[in-house]
Motif scaffolding. Structure first.
Motif, PDB file in Angstrom:
ATOM      1  N   THR A  43       0.809  -1.222   0.000  1.00 44.36           N
ATOM      2  CA  THR A  43       0.000   0.000   0.000  1.00 44.36           C
ATOM      3  C   THR A  43       0.840   1.270   0.000  1.00 44.36           C
ATOM      4  O   THR A  43       0.389   2.303  -0.459  1.00 44.36           O
ATOM      5  N   GLY A  46       6.663   2.557  -2.957  1.00 46.85           N
ATOM      6  CA  GLY A  46       6.510   2.852  -4.380  1.00 46.85           C
ATOM      7  C   GLY A  46       5.668   4.077  -4.663  1.00 46.85           C
ATOM      8  O   GLY A  46       5.393   4.380  -5.815  1.00 46.85           O
ATOM      9  N   GLU A  48       5.113   7.553  -5.574  1.00 46.60           N
ATOM     10  CA  GLU A  48       6.011   8.428  -6.319  1.00 46.60           C
ATOM     11  C   GLU A  48       5.217   9.591  -6.910  1.00 46.60           C
ATOM     12  O   GLU A  48       4.899   9.609  -8.102  1.00 46.60           O
ATOM     13  N   ASP A 126       0.189  10.692  11.904  1.00 44.34           N
ATOM     14  CA  ASP A 126       0.339  11.859  12.772  1.00 44.34           C
ATOM     15  C   ASP A 126       0.540  11.486  14.244  1.00 44.34           C
ATOM     16  O   ASP A 126       0.928  12.318  15.046  1.00 44.34           O
TER      17      ASP A 126
ATOM     18  N   PRO B  19      -7.463  -9.881  -7.363  1.00 43.00           N
ATOM     19  CA  PRO B  19      -6.737  -9.255  -6.235  1.00 43.00           C
ATOM     20  C   PRO B  19      -5.252  -9.596  -6.229  1.00 43.00           C
ATOM     21  O   PRO B  19      -4.433  -8.682  -6.112  1.00 43.00           O
ATOM     22  N   ILE B  23      -2.315  -6.822  -6.436  1.00 41.41           N
ATOM     23  CA  ILE B  23      -1.286  -6.744  -5.383  1.00 41.41           C
ATOM     24  C   ILE B  23       0.099  -6.848  -6.015  1.00 41.41           C
ATOM     25  O   ILE B  23       0.999  -6.068  -5.705  1.00 41.41           O
ATOM     26  N   ALA B  26       0.947  -3.590  -7.563  1.00 38.27           N
ATOM     27  CA  ALA B  26       1.263  -2.535  -6.596  1.00 38.27           C
ATOM     28  C   ALA B  26       2.639  -2.743  -5.979  1.00 38.27           C
ATOM     29  O   ALA B  26       3.312  -1.797  -5.594  1.00 38.27           O
ATOM     30  N   ARG B  27       3.056  -3.991  -5.880  1.00 36.44           N
ATOM     31  CA  ARG B  27       4.339  -4.257  -5.209  1.00 36.44           C
ATOM     32  C   ARG B  27       5.529  -4.117  -6.141  1.00 36.44           C
ATOM     33  O   ARG B  27       6.661  -4.080  -5.682  1.00 36.44           O
ATOM     34  N   ARG B  29       5.508  -1.843  -8.978  1.00 35.37           N
ATOM     35  CA  ARG B  29       5.568  -0.588  -9.724  1.00 35.37           C
ATOM     36  C   ARG B  29       5.418   0.608  -8.810  1.00 35.37           C
ATOM     37  O   ARG B  29       4.704   0.555  -7.818  1.00 35.37           O
ATOM     38  N   ASN B  30       6.062   1.690  -9.206  1.00 34.19           N
ATOM     39  CA  ASN B  30       5.829   2.956  -8.511  1.00 34.19           C
ATOM     40  C   ASN B  30       4.611   3.637  -9.120  1.00 34.19           C
ATOM     41  O   ASN B  30       4.331   3.476 -10.294  1.00 34.19           O
ATOM     42  N   THR B  31       3.925   4.385  -8.294  1.00 35.52           N
ATOM     43  CA  THR B  31       2.731   5.054  -8.787  1.00 35.52           C
ATOM     44  C   THR B  31       2.551   6.366  -8.056  1.00 35.52           C
ATOM     45  O   THR B  31       2.996   6.516  -6.922  1.00 35.52           O
ATOM     46  N   ASP B  32       1.887   7.313  -8.719  1.00 31.46           N
ATOM     47  CA  ASP B  32       1.594   8.546  -7.991  1.00 31.46           C
ATOM     48  C   ASP B  32       0.167   8.532  -7.443  1.00 31.46           C
ATOM     49  O   ASP B  32      -0.313   9.538  -6.955  1.00 31.46           O
ATOM     50  N   ARG B  34      -2.550   7.915  -4.703  1.00 30.78           N
ATOM     51  CA  ARG B  34      -2.432   8.103  -3.255  1.00 30.78           C
ATOM     52  C   ARG B  34      -2.245   6.774  -2.532  1.00 30.78           C
ATOM     53  O   ARG B  34      -2.770   5.754  -2.948  1.00 30.78           O
ATOM     54  N   ARG B  35      -1.516   6.846  -1.438  1.00 32.51           N
ATOM     55  CA  ARG B  35      -1.353   5.635  -0.628  1.00 32.51           C
ATOM     56  C   ARG B  35      -2.695   5.203  -0.067  1.00 32.51           C
ATOM     57  O   ARG B  35      -3.520   6.032   0.284  1.00 32.51           O
ATOM     58  N   ILE B  36      -2.873   3.878   0.012  1.00 31.38           N
ATOM     59  CA  ILE B  36      -4.132   3.361   0.548  1.00 31.38           C
ATOM     60  C   ILE B  36      -3.911   2.985   2.008  1.00 31.38           C
ATOM     61  O   ILE B  36      -3.017   2.192   2.304  1.00 31.38           O
ATOM     62  N   HIS B  37      -4.686   3.553   2.885  1.00 31.04           N
ATOM     63  CA  HIS B  37      -4.664   3.098   4.275  1.00 31.04           C
ATOM     64  C   HIS B  37      -6.050   2.567   4.593  1.00 31.04           C
ATOM     65  O   HIS B  37      -6.986   3.326   4.754  1.00 31.04           O
ATOM     66  N   TYR B  38      -6.150   1.223   4.656  1.00 32.53           N
ATOM     67  CA  TYR B  38      -7.461   0.611   4.869  1.00 32.53           C
ATOM     68  C   TYR B  38      -8.024   1.036   6.209  1.00 32.53           C
ATOM     69  O   TYR B  38      -9.204   1.298   6.370  1.00 32.53           O
ATOM     70  N   ASP B  43      -4.273   8.486  11.393  1.00 29.61           N
ATOM     71  CA  ASP B  43      -3.092   8.727  10.562  1.00 29.61           C
ATOM     72  C   ASP B  43      -2.977  10.188  10.158  1.00 29.61           C
ATOM     73  O   ASP B  43      -1.902  10.767  10.162  1.00 29.61           O
ATOM     74  N   ASN B  44      -4.077  10.747   9.744  1.00 34.27           N
ATOM     75  CA  ASN B  44      -4.075  12.125   9.291  1.00 34.27           C
ATOM     76  C   ASN B  44      -5.034  12.929  10.153  1.00 34.27           C
ATOM     77  O   ASN B  44      -6.236  12.875   9.972  1.00 34.27           O
TER      78      ASN B  44
END
Lengths: 221, 232
Positions: A43, A46, A48, A126, B19, B23, B26-27, B29-32, B34-38, B43-44
């Motif tokens: 998740t 990577g 970027e 945070d 799935p 997965i 995602a593991r 390749r790089n991507t722009d 947003r990060r997924i936080h299930y 966190d924010n």
């Protein structure tokens, strides 16, 4: 009674073994999908994001060999390795590439005084406290958490930065230790045998009395 | 077996492969994206931290620049030797009394010099750093230079600069000079003094004579024969 008999077709003999197979495979499948799918390696690693200015660390830190601290100059004194102000870029770019469209946002920021909206790549939750200075001044290199930034055209997240990942090193810090004078030398490796490397790491561990805490309150304060 | 069951089974198998495929992607390749936080937990949090953006303010900064004229409690407000490099109206010729000259300070100065100065002025100070090299390449090739107009950084061994007192060197580092920006905001004051001290040492090293070496150390100097005798 019994005038109509329902006769199961022959293929229904497959149902029982089929159900057994599905029943055995499904839990395994779910466990694997959750374990891999929820992992921060999937998740988070990577990530970027595109940046407003196509700044290349590979050029500046790699090819030109600028020290990380030229720009991230707070890293040894503060918790945060600050993103440099536009002024730092303009130390050189008032003269170099000054008409390049790629650095136009830089000039605009320099003239207006408004900051450039860089996209954050490394973002801890945070509720987690991390102090850069505590790590780099005691010999944990930038590369341990950020990877070979000096080879990245666009910076991406190289490590999971998850709690389990932090703890791996807090439980066994030796391999991450080196002479603090070498922390920004991202390509540095110890030259010698594994035993000599271990002795060197043990020496720095002893010298800086490194005994990383694993208390909750170390990071969650 | 009715065809329906066969198709159903195949569909389930194909869907079940999706799935793992996502997965694996995602593991590797790089991507722009947003990060997924299930599980978001906290966190924010709706708060602003260092260098965050805050849309409330016109300039978008969450960190507010201090009001003009503000003096920080930790700011160096010394208008004399340590803060300005001036003693009695003239450039200081020594380090401030709070920062005595030690080998440790010189080594710190060397380390800082090599972080902040070497790129332009070069390791030995001749104005031949890698940025100078790169800038000259760009200037000589307008097709890729994008208007690069470079003035070579000063050679710190020029007589005019070699004779500058350490206080004046400190001032040039702090406030900049000619094309060089000031580094007062980028380098803490004590480190600027360490660099100035190292610059003086560097200058002296490049025009050193045997008399500058303490007699007790003269014997241990490596002998480099600059003008080897012609072979007979």
């Amino acid at each position: 009674m019994g005038r109509y008999h329902f006769v199961f077709p022959r293929w229904s003999n497959l149902l029982l073994p089929g159900a057994l197979v599905v029943g055995a495979v499904t839990p395994l499948y779910v466990v694997l999908v959750v374990a891999y799918g929820f992992s921060p390696k999937t998740t988070d690693v990577g990530y970027e994001p595109a940046q407003p200015v196509p700044f290349s660390h590979a050029l500046h830190a790699g090819e030109l060999g600028m020290d990380c601290r030229y720009c991230h100059n707070t890293v040894e004194r503060a918790a945060k390795a600050a993103i440099p102000p536009t002024q730092t870029c303009m130390n050189c770019h008032t003269q170099i590439h000054k008409d390049s469209p790629q650095i136009a946002p830089l000039l605009e920021s320099y003239q207006s005084g408004n900051p450039i909206a860089w996209n954050r790549v490394h973002d801890l939750p945070d509720f987690a406290f991390f102090d850069h200075s505590a790590h780099v001044t005691r010999g944990v290199s930038c590369v341990s958490c950020h990877g070979r930034i000096d080879r990245m055209e666009v910076v991406y997240q190289h490590e999971p930065l998850s709690m389990g990942w932090c703890l791996e090193c807090h439980r066994n810090p030796d391999e991450a230790l080196r002479d603090p004078a070498l922390v920004t030398d991202l390509g540095w490796t110890f030259e010698g045998t594994a035993e000599e490397a271990a002795a060197e790491q043990a020496r720095w561990k002893e010298l800086h009395q490194i005994n990383p805490s694993q208390d909750c309150s170390t990071c969650h304060r | 077996m009715p065809k329906f069951f066969v198709y159903l089974g195949l569909t389930v198998i194909v869907l079940a492969m999706l799935p793992p495929a996502l997965i694996a992607r995602a593991r590797t390749r790089n991507t722009d994206a947003r990060r997924i936080h299930y599980i978001q937990d906290m966190d924010n949090q709706p708060k602003y931290r260092a260098q965050h953006a805050n849309p409330i303010f016109a300039d978008g900064r969450a960190m507010r620049p201090p009001v003009e004229g503000t003096i920080s409690r930790t700011a160096d407000v010394d208008a004399g030797h340590r803060g300005r490099g001036v003693v009695g109206g003239a450039w200081a010729t020594t380090l401030p009394p709070e920062l005595p000259m030690t080998m440790e300070r010189l080594e710190r100065g060397q380390e800082r010099y090599e972080i902040y100065c070497t790129m332009c002025h070069g390791v030995a100070g001749y104005g031949d750093g890698i940025i100078n090299k790169r800038a000259n390449e760009l200037m000589n090739n307008p097709a890729i230079g994008n208007g690069t107009a470079w003035v070579q950084p000063k050679n710190i061994h020029e007589p005019e600069i070699r004779e500058q007192p350490v206080g004046q060197i400190f001032n040039s580092i702090t406030n900049g000079i000619r094309n060089m920006s000031g580094y007062g905001a980028q380098i803490p004051v004590d480190d600027r003094w360490a660099i100035a001290a190292y610059v003086k040492a560097l200058q002296r090293s490049q025009s050193a004579r045997m008399e500058d070496v303490p007699p007790s150390r003269r014997g241990s100097l490596p002998v480099i024969d600059l003008m080897p005798a012609e072979e007979e």
